[in-house]
Motif scaffolding. Structure first.
Motif, mmCIF file in Angstrom:
data_model
loop_
_atom_site.group_PDB
_atom_site.id
_atom_site.type_symbol
_atom_site.label_atom_id
_atom_site.label_comp_id
_atom_site.label_asym_id
_atom_site.label_seq_id
_atom_site.Cartn_x
_atom_site.Cartn_y
_atom_site.Cartn_z
ATOM 1 N N TYR A 1 -10.224 3.269 19.756
ATOM 2 C CA TYR A 1 -10.673 3.344 18.362
ATOM 3 C C TYR A 1 -12.203 3.338 18.290
ATOM 4 O O TYR A 1 -12.813 4.158 17.580
ATOM 5 C CB TYR A 1 -10.102 2.177 17.562
ATOM 6 N N VAL B 1 -7.648 9.815 10.080
ATOM 7 C CA VAL B 1 -7.253 8.777 9.119
ATOM 8 C C VAL B 1 -6.519 9.448 7.968
ATOM 9 O O VAL B 1 -7.085 10.287 7.263
ATOM 10 C CB VAL B 1 -8.483 8.007 8.601
ATOM 11 N N GLY C 1 -3.985 7.433 5.981
ATOM 12 C CA GLY C 1 -3.333 6.465 5.117
ATOM 13 C C GLY C 1 -1.833 6.530 5.317
ATOM 14 O O GLY C 1 -1.318 7.354 6.100
ATOM 15 N N ARG D 1 -9.913 -2.190 20.519
ATOM 16 C CA ARG D 1 -9.047 -1.777 19.414
ATOM 17 C C ARG D 1 -8.515 -0.378 19.678
ATOM 18 O O ARG D 1 -9.193 0.459 20.272
ATOM 19 C CB ARG D 1 -9.811 -1.776 18.088
ATOM 20 N N GLU E 1 -14.393 6.373 16.895
ATOM 21 C CA GLU E 1 -15.180 6.061 15.702
ATOM 22 C C GLU E 1 -16.618 6.530 15.903
ATOM 23 O O GLU E 1 -17.230 7.121 14.989
ATOM 24 C CB GLU E 1 -15.134 4.565 15.434
ATOM 25 N N GLY F 1 0.805 -1.220 0.000
ATOM 26 C CA GLY F 1 0.000 0.000 0.000
ATOM 27 C C GLY F 1 0.833 1.263 0.000
ATOM 28 O O GLY F 1 0.300 2.352 -0.215
ATOM 29 N N GLU G 1 -0.105 5.159 10.939
ATOM 30 C CA GLU G 1 -0.588 3.922 11.544
ATOM 31 C C GLU G 1 -0.527 4.043 13.061
ATOM 32 O O GLU G 1 0.493 4.466 13.605
ATOM 33 C CB GLU G 1 0.254 2.724 11.105
ATOM 34 N N THR H 1 -4.969 -0.586 13.587
ATOM 35 C CA THR H 1 -6.175 0.107 13.128
ATOM 36 C C THR H 1 -5.857 0.862 11.843
ATOM 37 O O THR H 1 -4.694 1.015 11.466
ATOM 38 C CB THR H 1 -6.690 1.116 14.178
ATOM 39 N N GLN H 2 -6.890 1.391 11.208
ATOM 40 C CA GLN H 2 -6.710 2.169 9.988
ATOM 41 C C GLN H 2 -6.439 3.639 10.275
ATOM 42 O O GLN H 2 -6.206 4.423 9.354
ATOM 43 C CB GLN H 2 -7.968 2.073 9.117
ATOM 44 N N ALA H 3 -6.460 4.029 11.531
ATOM 45 C CA ALA H 3 -6.301 5.433 11.895
ATOM 46 C C ALA H 3 -4.857 5.765 12.254
ATOM 47 O O ALA H 3 -4.115 4.920 12.759
ATOM 48 C CB ALA H 3 -7.204 5.780 13.076
ATOM 49 N N ALA I 1 -0.645 -3.694 4.864
ATOM 50 C CA ALA I 1 -0.823 -2.391 5.513
ATOM 51 C C ALA I 1 -1.518 -2.587 6.858
ATOM 52 O O ALA I 1 -2.451 -3.378 6.981
ATOM 53 C CB ALA I 1 -1.648 -1.472 4.624
ATOM 54 N N GLY I 2 -1.043 -1.884 7.872
ATOM 55 C CA GLY I 2 -1.697 -1.908 9.178
ATOM 56 C C GLY I 2 -1.372 -3.099 10.054
ATOM 57 O O GLY I 2 -1.838 -3.172 11.188
#
Length: 464
Positions: free
Chosen positions: A435, A446, A448, A360, A439, A93, A399, A403-405, A115-116
């Motif tokens: 998380y 976030v 990436g 998470r 959320e 990614g 990262e 998590t994606q955040a 990724a992550g």
């Protein structure tokens, strides 16, 4: 939910810090080639006379960007007569894997993990075999460039004989879950690897020279711990110290027995190859956490803020203590009326609950939630419920934990959203489930992958 203007400014300041340490830009600012020499900023000048091959090895979260910067410089220089090639490990990614992109690269990029998921993988282990083969192919006409950045330890697994990849994964998870600092984790990794702890440099022993260019994710820049020091020969790996660390974090011997067995064998019968020097090795740190903190401060001034800043020189310890320190700085700022911007960099630790209770999150989300909890019922009207405060806590790599955040932000809007939904910050903190909290409260940041990694960056703005 529309983000408040003050919070957008805090994110803007954070972004400026991250942009200043992007791998491609650092390389493009730092390196120049001509037909006769390689120039590295004002700190290194290397003759290319007699060199017919420049071999690029290494890895990290910034590796793909660093490679892109290097190839850009190479392509824009007077065509060097040397051959440029290499093998770098990066997260999936973080680079284009299309056939066309692959065909146009001189330096091969290997997706060593998803990724992550910041853990050793089979893909990473197989890639290390190829990296070591290339390293051993170097000769007196080869200049080796090692591009190294944070995340390299997990991206470059090469277990010693007698260890399984699964053993390394279990070790990483156990030490991380129990609050080990990155310095402690990497000391153990160095003692259990064929490529870390100077292993890559030893494999390059017949090369003319090894030059390492480093983007540091370890506070204080201890070279042997950044990426677990694949090209750092001194100090050598210390299996006795690794055993002490494991004993501290694994008193009930839950880890695979092969790990202790391997370290005990190495401590009793030291590997004679660890003393071999091989070719000359030089290391240059191109950027670190302080670089990002400085750039964030410059952006804060551009936006009209007066700032206080700190880049910690060592791991900060438990996240609660870091939050309390930042709260005291906020309290002083509102009492004196200045500064109205606090910028800090570092890396706290988090002690996780039992697996069946754990939610998470990551250390930055946990720090942001701890600060929110401390502000919910604060006695000062400006700080209570974050009425005049915007906080951003995020990892510069994009990262934060599995998590994606990248992290989270806190302001009055986020506090209100949590209150209306009946979210109890104390409950989410106890479960390390930041998380899920953010959320629901629309407070996740976030980004990436950012193509860099210099630990964590926090920005706090205090203004009506």
């Amino acid at each position: 939910m529309t983000i408040k203007p003050r919070t957008l400014q805090a994110i803007n300041i954070w972004n400026a810090g991250v942009e200043s340490v992007r791998g491609d830009r650092l390389i493009e600012r730092s390196i120049r080639f001509d037909r006769e020499q390689l120039l590295i900023e004002d700190i290194g000048r290397y003759s290319l006379r007699g060199i017919d091959r420049i071999l690029v090895l290494g890895g990290g979260k910034a590796a793909a960007a660093m490679a892109a910067g290097l190839e850009s410089i190479w392509n824009s220089s007077n065509p060097p007569r040397q051959r440029l090639e290499g093998w770098l490990h990066a997260p999936r990614g973080s680079f284009d894997e299309s056939p066309m992109a692959v065909a146009h690269r001189r330096i091969a990029l290997h997706a060593a993990r998803p990724a992550g998921i910041n853990e050793p993988t089979r893909e990473g282990m197989l890639g290390c075999e190829q990296m070591l083969r290339l390293a051993r192919s170097a000769n007196e006409k080869t200049l080796v460039l090692c591009l190294l950045s944070g995340g390299a330890s997990a991206l470059m697994p090469s277990p010693l004989p007698g260890l399984l990849l699964e053993d390394k994964v279990a070790l990483t998870r156990h030490l991380s879950r129990n609050g080990a600092k990155i310095e402690e984790l990497n000391e153990v990794r160095r003692a259990l690897s064929q490529i870390k702890g100077g292993g890559l440099a030893r494999a390059c022993s017949r090369a003319q020279r090894v030059v390492s260019l480093v983007l540091s994710d370890v506070l204080g820049d201890p070279l042997h711990l950044i990426g677990s020091g694949p090209t750092i020969l001194e100090p050598p790996p210390n299996p006795k110290l690794a055993l002490e660390i494991i004993a501290r974090f694994d008193p009930h011997r839950e880890l695979p027995p092969s790990i202790r067995r391997c370290l005990e064998t190495r401590s009793k019968s030291p590997d004679e190859s660890l003393g071999s020097k091989g070719c000359p090795v030089e290391t240059h740190v191109l950027a670190n956490n302080a670089t990002a903190v400085d750039a964030a401060g410059t952006q804060a001034v551009a936006l009209g803020y007066a700032y206080w800043m700190e880049s910690n020189r060592a791991s900060e310890g438990d996240v609660r203590g870091v939050a309390e320190k930042l709260l005291r700085a906020m309290e002083l700022a509102v009492e004196t009326g200045q500064p109205d911007c606090l910028i800090s960099g570092g890396e706290p630790t988090v002690q996780l609950p039992r697996i069946e209770l754990c939610g998470r999150g990551g250390r930055n989300q946990q720090l942001a939630l701890t600060l929110l909890h401390l502000l919910e019922n604060h006695s000062h009207p400006k700080l209570r419920e974050a009425r005049c405060v915007s906080i951003v806590c995020a990892g510069t790599d994009g990262e934060d934990g599995p998590t994606q955040a990248a992290g989270a932000f806190v302001d009055h809007q986020v506090v209100e959203a949590a209150r209306k939904q009946g979210l109890e910050s104390e409950d989410y903190l106890a479960r390390c489930d930041a998380y899920s909290f953010f959320e629901k409260a629309d407070g996740l940041l976030v980004t990436g992958p950012t193509n860099t990694n210099v630990c964590d960056l926090r920005v706090i703005l205090i203004r009506d």
